[in-house]
Write a protein that holds these residues in place. Structure first.
Motif, mmCIF file in Angstrom:
data_model
loop_
_atom_site.group_PDB
_atom_site.id
_atom_site.type_symbol
_atom_site.label_atom_id
_atom_site.label_comp_id
_atom_site.label_asym_id
_atom_site.label_seq_id
_atom_site.Cartn_x
_atom_site.Cartn_y
_atom_site.Cartn_z
ATOM 1 N N LYS A 2 0.825 -1.195 0.000
ATOM 2 C CA LYS A 2 0.000 0.000 0.000
ATOM 3 C C LYS A 2 0.864 1.251 0.000
ATOM 4 C CE LYS A 2 -3.794 2.287 2.437
ATOM 5 N NZ LYS A 2 -4.677 2.260 3.629
ATOM 6 N N GLN A 3 0.432 2.221 -0.819
ATOM 7 C CA GLN A 3 1.166 3.481 -0.871
ATOM 8 C C GLN A 3 1.061 4.226 0.445
ATOM 9 O OE1 GLN A 3 0.425 4.512 -5.579
ATOM 10 N NE2 GLN A 3 0.620 6.162 -4.138
ATOM 11 N N LYS A 4 2.149 4.864 0.852
ATOM 12 C CA LYS A 4 2.170 5.703 2.038
ATOM 13 C C LYS A 4 1.622 7.095 1.729
ATOM 14 C CE LYS A 4 4.353 2.518 4.432
ATOM 15 N NZ LYS A 4 3.746 1.801 5.553
ATOM 16 N N VAL A 5 1.597 7.441 0.436
ATOM 17 C CA VAL A 5 1.100 8.748 -0.003
ATOM 18 C C VAL A 5 -0.187 8.524 -0.777
ATOM 19 C CG1 VAL A 5 1.602 10.819 -1.353
ATOM 20 C CG2 VAL A 5 3.453 9.651 -0.126
ATOM 21 N N ASP A 6 -1.300 9.110 -0.311
ATOM 22 C CA ASP A 6 -2.593 8.863 -0.933
ATOM 23 C C ASP A 6 -3.053 10.022 -1.812
ATOM 24 O OD1 ASP A 6 -3.081 10.729 1.007
ATOM 25 O OD2 ASP A 6 -4.588 9.548 2.095
ATOM 26 N N ARG A 7 -2.093 10.804 -2.301
ATOM 27 C CA ARG A 7 -2.371 11.934 -3.192
ATOM 28 C C ARG A 7 -1.179 12.079 -4.131
ATOM 29 N NH1 ARG A 7 1.219 15.447 -1.518
ATOM 30 N NH2 ARG A 7 1.887 15.509 0.656
ATOM 31 N N ALA A 96 13.638 21.949 5.661
ATOM 32 C CA ALA A 96 12.245 22.363 5.502
ATOM 33 C C ALA A 96 11.295 21.169 5.409
ATOM 34 C CB ALA A 96 12.109 23.238 4.259
ATOM 35 N N GLY A 97 11.831 19.966 5.569
ATOM 36 C CA GLY A 97 10.986 18.770 5.551
ATOM 37 C C GLY A 97 10.666 18.244 4.177
ATOM 38 N N LYS A 98 11.521 18.521 3.195
ATOM 39 C CA LYS A 98 11.303 18.030 1.832
ATOM 40 C C LYS A 98 12.228 16.861 1.528
ATOM 41 C CE LYS A 98 9.045 22.006 1.146
ATOM 42 N NZ LYS A 98 7.570 22.064 1.280
ATOM 43 N N HIS A 99 11.761 15.952 0.692
ATOM 44 C CA HIS A 99 12.638 14.968 0.079
ATOM 45 C C HIS A 99 13.494 15.684 -0.971
ATOM 46 C CE1 HIS A 99 10.346 11.775 1.980
ATOM 47 N NE2 HIS A 99 9.241 12.246 1.434
ATOM 48 N N VAL A 100 14.630 15.084 -1.327
ATOM 49 C CA VAL A 100 15.543 15.713 -2.282
ATOM 50 C C VAL A 100 15.940 14.738 -3.370
ATOM 51 C CG1 VAL A 100 17.900 16.618 -2.574
ATOM 52 C CG2 VAL A 100 16.482 17.421 -0.679
ATOM 53 N N ILE A 101 15.852 15.210 -4.615
ATOM 54 C CA ILE A 101 16.485 14.550 -5.756
ATOM 55 C C ILE A 101 17.625 15.461 -6.187
ATOM 56 C CG2 ILE A 101 16.220 13.836 -8.164
ATOM 57 C CD1 ILE A 101 13.231 13.344 -7.535
ATOM 58 N N LYS A 146 13.977 12.370 5.929
ATOM 59 C CA LYS A 146 13.581 12.493 4.525
ATOM 60 C C LYS A 146 14.570 11.751 3.626
ATOM 61 C CE LYS A 146 9.966 14.863 5.412
ATOM 62 N NZ LYS A 146 8.622 14.311 5.148
ATOM 63 N N LYS A 147 14.158 11.542 2.390
ATOM 64 C CA LYS A 147 14.957 10.761 1.463
ATOM 65 C C LYS A 147 15.839 11.668 0.608
ATOM 66 C CE LYS A 147 11.500 7.149 1.398
ATOM 67 N NZ LYS A 147 12.211 6.439 2.465
ATOM 68 N N PHE A 148 17.083 11.211 0.430
ATOM 69 C CA PHE A 148 18.009 11.874 -0.490
ATOM 70 C C PHE A 148 18.250 10.901 -1.631
ATOM 71 C CE2 PHE A 148 21.930 13.089 -2.433
ATOM 72 C CZ PHE A 148 21.971 14.462 -2.335
ATOM 73 N N MET A 149 17.876 11.313 -2.832
ATOM 74 C CA MET A 149 17.935 10.443 -4.005
ATOM 75 C C MET A 149 18.919 11.034 -5.011
ATOM 76 S SD MET A 149 13.809 9.871 -3.958
ATOM 77 C CE MET A 149 13.556 11.525 -3.269
ATOM 78 N N TYR A 150 19.955 10.265 -5.329
ATOM 79 C CA TYR A 150 21.057 10.735 -6.162
ATOM 80 C C TYR A 150 20.817 10.323 -7.612
ATOM 81 C CZ TYR A 150 25.919 11.315 -7.750
ATOM 82 O OH TYR A 150 27.064 11.683 -8.422
ATOM 83 N N ALA A 151 20.679 11.304 -8.482
ATOM 84 C CA ALA A 151 20.273 11.055 -9.868
ATOM 85 C C ALA A 151 21.462 10.689 -10.744
ATOM 86 C CB ALA A 151 19.540 12.274 -10.424
ATOM 87 N N GLU A 152 21.936 9.448 -10.592
ATOM 88 C CA GLU A 152 22.962 8.889 -11.475
ATOM 89 C C GLU A 152 22.295 7.876 -12.390
ATOM 90 O OE1 GLU A 152 25.188 7.901 -13.863
ATOM 91 O OE2 GLU A 152 26.383 9.198 -12.549
ATOM 92 N N ILE A 359 9.243 7.455 -2.481
ATOM 93 C CA ILE A 359 8.410 8.366 -1.691
ATOM 94 C C ILE A 359 7.039 7.761 -1.446
ATOM 95 C CG2 ILE A 359 7.289 10.631 -1.679
ATOM 96 C CD1 ILE A 359 9.686 11.652 -3.357
ATOM 97 N N ALA A 360 6.452 7.196 -2.501
ATOM 98 C CA ALA A 360 5.089 6.656 -2.398
ATOM 99 C C ALA A 360 5.011 5.456 -1.462
ATOM 100 C CB ALA A 360 4.570 6.274 -3.778
ATOM 101 N N PHE A 361 6.028 4.588 -1.491
ATOM 102 C CA PHE A 361 5.985 3.342 -0.719
ATOM 103 C C PHE A 361 6.973 3.334 0.449
ATOM 104 C CE2 PHE A 361 4.635 2.111 -5.051
ATOM 105 C CZ PHE A 361 3.375 1.618 -4.755
ATOM 106 N N ASP A 362 7.591 4.466 0.709
ATOM 107 C CA ASP A 362 8.566 4.596 1.803
ATOM 108 C C ASP A 362 9.684 3.568 1.680
ATOM 109 O OD1 ASP A 362 9.727 5.678 4.071
ATOM 110 O OD2 ASP A 362 8.567 4.445 5.454
ATOM 111 N N ARG A 363 10.323 3.537 0.503
ATOM 112 C CA ARG A 363 11.462 2.668 0.254
ATOM 113 C C ARG A 363 12.737 3.505 0.192
ATOM 114 N NH1 ARG A 363 8.918 -0.157 -5.109
ATOM 115 N NH2 ARG A 363 7.257 -1.392 -4.130
#
Length: 394
Positions: A2-7, A96-101, A146-152, A359-363
């Motif tokens: 189930k998705q953790k984000v419903d929007r 500020a509570g944001k995820h980062v790519i 929060k998640k830090f996602m490295y765009a490689e 983000i959606a599934f908290d992985r």
């Protein structure tokens, strides 16, 4: 699951360059995860920001990235700026509570704008400065939640992902890897200046294959229940185009001022195995991106490009002005190995899909901060090694 984000996940993009277009295409083709593109920040270029808004459907244009960070609706800040801004924007977003790519490279030493720092600033000073920046960011990531996602993108390249799947299934032991990232120079005049890029061909090109190999070694270690670690790096860099007479330089678009245009880097892992990354800005015939993996019971040749899926032959270029055939080849006539589904094969689409699913599934993302940290440590360790003429032990 189930998705953790419903929007829809709300995205704010900082930047308007080529990376933003690649990410925009990824969001545009997202399947299964609802995404809302709210704001694009153009910095000093409103015209490009407005074009991005029109092309990809962002709702708002701003010239100040703090508008994105301060917007309570925005979930994730996608950073596609010059790397000098990557760490400051990421830290502000996380606080500020944001995820980062964050696009590659994570950071880099560019000094204070002065020229020729590649020849005047010791690489040991650069190395320590880069580590300090990353350690500061690391502390914030680990307390942010929060998640830090490295765009490689090469981590998400389809051949690399498939190789990783097989390595995990077979629990194969990697004994050696090598990568090649070669082309005929940079399309940007900034490419020859250390204070613009933070290095030469190793930072611009070699970083791709090097990151993919570090990631594959991590996958192997995890599957086998072994510890992953990097013991040392040794490197040789140079300026090979200095050997070409000026009148014979017309085919190669490498014009290094204080950076290298060739590098060979050897990394030794905790288990004694090695990988070698080769990169050059003086190779004709278009761009070439490969990763070769040799294990105790398997071998993998990952040809990211060129791929032999579609071969084209043209007598002329009539009607082909807006048709993308291949990268870094000036002519479309004669035989070419055409790039087909390049955004998929080289990983751009899979990258954004993985990030939105995280983000959606908290992985956790395949390409994370710790991978970014490792590759930057290796690259600046390599620069130290080449300058000091010795192996750098971590």
């Amino acid at each position: 699951m189930k998705q953790k984000v419903d929007r829809p996940i709300v995205v704010g993009m900082v930047g308007t360059g080529y990376g933003c277009e690649l990410h925009g295409g990824g969001y545009e083709n997202m399947v299964g995860i609802p995404v809302r593109l709210k704001t694009v920040c153009g910095g000093s270029n409103r015209e490009k920001a407005e074009a991005m808004k029109e092309r990809y459907g962002y709702e708002v244009v701003t010239m100040d990235y703090m508008d994105i960070i301060n917007d309570p609706e925005i979930d994730v800040v996608d950073i596609n700026t010059n790397q000098t801004l990557h760490v400051p924007i990421a830290m502000a977003a996380l606080k500020a509570g944001k995820h980062v790519i964050c696009e590659k490279p994570l950071t880099g030493y560019v000094g204070n704008g002065e020229d020729n720092i590649g020849k005047t600033v010791p690489k040991s000073v650069m190395y320590e400065s880069v580590l300090a920046q990353m350690d500061e960011l690391k502390a914030i990531i680990e307390t942010s939640g929060k998640k830090f996602m490295y765009a490689e993108n090469q981590v998400y390249a389809t051949p690399v992902q498939k190789a990783a799947e097989i390595l995990r299934a077979k629990k194969s032991k990697i004994v050696f890897m090598n990568s090649e990232n070669t082309l005929i120079g940079s399309s940007s005049p900034k490419g020859g200046h250390w204070n613009q890029i933070g290095g030469g061909t190793l930072m611009r090109n070699g970083i791709h294959g090097l990151t993919a190999m570090l990631w594959l070694k991590r996958q192997e270690a995890k599957a086998r229940g072994e510890e992953f670690g990097i013991v040392s790096v040794v490197a040789d860099t140079g300026v090979q185009t200095a050997a070409i007479e000026k009148e014979k330089h017309r085919y190669i678009n490498a014009h290094p001022v204080d950076v290298e245009d060739v590098a060979v880097v050897t990394v030794t892992f905790l288990d004694g195995t090695k990988c070698v990354a080769i990169c050059s800005d003086a190779v004709l015939g278009g761009s070439r991106n490969t990763v070769n993996v040799y294990a105790h019971d398997a071998s993998f040749r990952c040809n990211l490009n060129p791929c032999d899926i579609l071969n084209t032959y043209f007598m002329d270029e009539e009607g082909l002005d807006d048709v993308y055939i291949s990268e870094m080849l000036p002519q479309k006539t004669g035989w070419n190995q055409a790039f087909v589904s390049d955004e998929i094969i080289r990983g751009y689409a899979g990258e954004l899909k993985n990030f939105m699913e995280c983000i959606a599934f908290d992985r956790e993302p395949d390409s994370d901060f710790y991978l970014a940290y490792d590759v930057m440590r290796v690259i600046y360790g390599a620069y130290r090694s080449a300058e000091e003429g010795k192996k750098i032990v971590f």
